[in-house]
Design an enzyme around this catalytic site. Structure first.
Site, short mmCIF file in Angstrom:
data_model
loop_
_atom_site.label_atom_id
_atom_site.label_comp_id
_atom_site.label_asym_id
_atom_site.label_seq_id
_atom_site.Cartn_x
_atom_site.Cartn_y
_atom_site.Cartn_z
N SER A 157 0.85 -1.20 0.00
CA SER A 157 0.00 0.00 0.00
C SER A 157 0.88 1.24 0.00
O SER A 157 2.03 1.20 0.48
CB SER A 157 -0.88 0.02 1.25
OG SER A 157 -1.52 1.27 1.40
N TYR A 184 -2.30 -1.19 10.00
CA TYR A 184 -2.35 -1.36 8.53
C TYR A 184 -1.01 -0.95 7.91
O TYR A 184 -0.43 -1.69 7.10
CB TYR A 184 -3.50 -0.52 7.97
CG TYR A 184 -3.73 -0.69 6.49
CD1 TYR A 184 -4.40 -1.79 5.99
CD2 TYR A 184 -3.26 0.27 5.59
CE1 TYR A 184 -4.61 -1.94 4.63
CE2 TYR A 184 -3.47 0.13 4.23
CZ TYR A 184 -4.15 -0.97 3.75
OH TYR A 184 -4.34 -1.13 2.40
N1 LIG Z 1 -8.56 0.19 -2.16
C1 LIG Z 1 -7.52 0.88 -1.75
O1 LIG Z 1 -7.54 2.13 -1.69
C2 LIG Z 1 -6.26 0.17 -1.36
C3 LIG Z 1 -5.08 0.94 -1.27
C4 LIG Z 1 -3.90 0.29 -0.92
C5 LIG Z 1 -3.88 -1.07 -0.72
N2 LIG Z 1 -5.03 -1.78 -0.81
C6 LIG Z 1 -4.92 -3.23 -0.60
O2 LIG Z 1 -5.41 -3.90 -1.74
C7 LIG Z 1 -5.82 -5.22 -1.39
C8 LIG Z 1 -7.17 -5.52 -2.02
O3 LIG Z 1 -8.12 -4.64 -1.47
P1 LIG Z 1 -9.32 -4.02 -2.30
O4 LIG Z 1 -9.12 -2.56 -2.32
O5 LIG Z 1 -9.49 -4.75 -3.58
O6 LIG Z 1 -10.51 -4.29 -1.26
P2 LIG Z 1 -11.77 -5.26 -1.32
O7 LIG Z 1 -12.34 -5.18 0.07
O8 LIG Z 1 -12.63 -4.91 -2.47
O9 LIG Z 1 -11.15 -6.70 -1.57
C9 LIG Z 1 -10.46 -7.41 -0.58
C10 LIG Z 1 -10.90 -8.86 -0.66
O10 LIG Z 1 -10.10 -9.61 0.27
C11 LIG Z 1 -10.95 -10.54 0.92
N3 LIG Z 1 -10.36 -10.91 2.21
C12 LIG Z 1 -10.20 -10.12 3.30
N4 LIG Z 1 -9.65 -10.82 4.29
C13 LIG Z 1 -9.45 -12.08 3.83
C14 LIG Z 1 -8.92 -13.26 4.39
N5 LIG Z 1 -8.49 -13.30 5.66
N6 LIG Z 1 -8.84 -14.37 3.62
C15 LIG Z 1 -9.28 -14.36 2.35
N7 LIG Z 1 -9.82 -13.27 1.76
C16 LIG Z 1 -9.90 -12.14 2.50
C17 LIG Z 1 -12.27 -9.82 1.09
O11 LIG Z 1 -13.34 -10.74 1.29
C18 LIG Z 1 -12.37 -9.08 -0.24
O12 LIG Z 1 -13.04 -9.85 -1.21
C19 LIG Z 1 -5.80 -5.27 0.13
O13 LIG Z 1 -4.61 -5.92 0.55
C20 LIG Z 1 -5.76 -3.81 0.53
O14 LIG Z 1 -5.15 -3.60 1.77
C21 LIG Z 1 -6.22 -1.20 -1.15
#
Ligand SMILES: NC(=O)c1ccc[n+]([C@@H]2O[C@H](COP(=O)([O-])OP(=O)(O)OC[C@H]3O[C@@H](n4cnc5c(N)ncnc54)[C@H](O)[C@@H]3O)[C@@H](O)[C@H]2O)c1
Length: 249
Positions: A141, A154
């Site tokens: 991130s 986080y």
């Molecule tokens: N969206 C943002 O702004 C952003 C920015 C930086 C990093 N991220 C990172 O990107 C990654 C994906 O997030 P996203 O934005 O697509 O969010 P999202 O919530 O749409 O997708 C995350 C998915 O991970 C699954 N998940 C969560 N915990 C889990 C577990 N213990 N086992 C299996 N599956 C699990 C959830 O059910 C969900 O489907 C994450 O690691 C998040 O920290 C997101």
């Protein structure tokens, strides 16, 4: 097609970045194992891939549980005969600073975001070695790169992912395994839905992004595709911000 004949696991494949990446990898010829603890989301992604003519299975799993991770790696090999790519992308976010973050939230965030990535590497690497190599992509991130407010656990978990990725890259380069991580900036997915629904917070997060827009799932999927494919054959240990210039400004 950039991933013809490859077998890829995508964790968090039921939503956001993981869903977009699963669909793109499949479009580029990969057989995809969609992993999520949200079974319905994972099932839907796998279904959409198959409806578009691709190959996919889904596995319900919690990446913070070692036996679950071992199980989905085994399922990938059982279904498709080998493993070439793992995108360790599942993650959670619970706001909180050092004074206020609950210890149980700290533990859960570190367990999913960091321990889960460790398990993904631990069980994917032996399978990749059997085919002479493979590709690991981890989602960190922007919070790993700059001081990020109200995200003590986080930010720590994602900083750990950056360091872990470098360690894996140097340990397994000679085994033909490349490991890189993506650092997304603020993007419009389920994880940010509540924060970005608040107009004041939305403006606060948008203001520092030079490109003037939030990231979209496809922005991350395209970076993951580049890292998964031979287009990045000489890149390992890298930390790639995909953030509209936010952490460069
Ligand atoms: N969206 C943002 O702004 C952003 C920015 C930086 C990093 N991220 C990172 O990107 C990654 C994906 O997030 P996203 O934005 O697509 O969010 P999202 O919530 O749409 O997708 C995350 C998915 O991970 C699954 N998940 C969560 N915990 C889990 C577990 N213990 N086992 C299996 N599956 C699990 C959830 O059910 C969900 O489907 C994450 O690691 C998040 O920290 C997101």
């Amino acid at each position: 097609m950039l991933l013809e004949g490859k077998v890829a696991i995508v964790t968090g494949g039921g939503s956001g970045f993981g869903r977009a990446t699963s669909l793109l990898f499949a479009k580029e010829g990969a057989k995809v194992v969609v992993v999520d603890y949200n079974e319905e989301g994972a099932r839907q992604t796998a279904e959409d891939i198959k409806n578009a003519g691709g190959q996919a299975i889904y596995v319900k799993a919690d990446v913070s549980k070692e036996e679950d991770v071992k199980h989905f790696v085994d399922e990938a090999v059982k279904a498709f005969g080998k493993l070439d790519i793992i995108f360790n992308n599942a993650g959670i976010y619970v706001p909180g600073n050092a004074e206020e973050q609950k210890t149980e939230d700290w533990d859960r965030i570190i367990n999913v975001n960091l321990r889960g990535v460790f398990f993904g590497c631990k069980y994917a690497i032996p399978e990749m070695k059997k085919n002479g190599g493979g590709v690991i992509i981890n989602t960190a991130s922007a919070a790993a790169l700059i001081g990020f407010p109200e995200a003590i656990a986080y930010a720590a978990s994602k900083g750990g992912v950056v360091s872990l990725t470098r360690a894996v890259a140097v340990d397994f380069a000679k085994a033909g395994i490349r490991a890189n991580c993506i650092c997304p900036g603020t993007s419009e997915t389920a994880i940010t839905k509540d924060v970005l629904a608040n107009e004041q917070l939305r403006n606060m997060f948008l203001a520092p992004i030079p490109m003037g827009r939030f990231g979209q799932p496809d922005d991350i999927a395209k970076a993951a595709l580049f890292l998964a494919s031979d287009l990045s054959a000489y890149i390992t240990g890298a930390t790639i911000p995909v953030d509209g210039g936010w952490t460069m400004a």
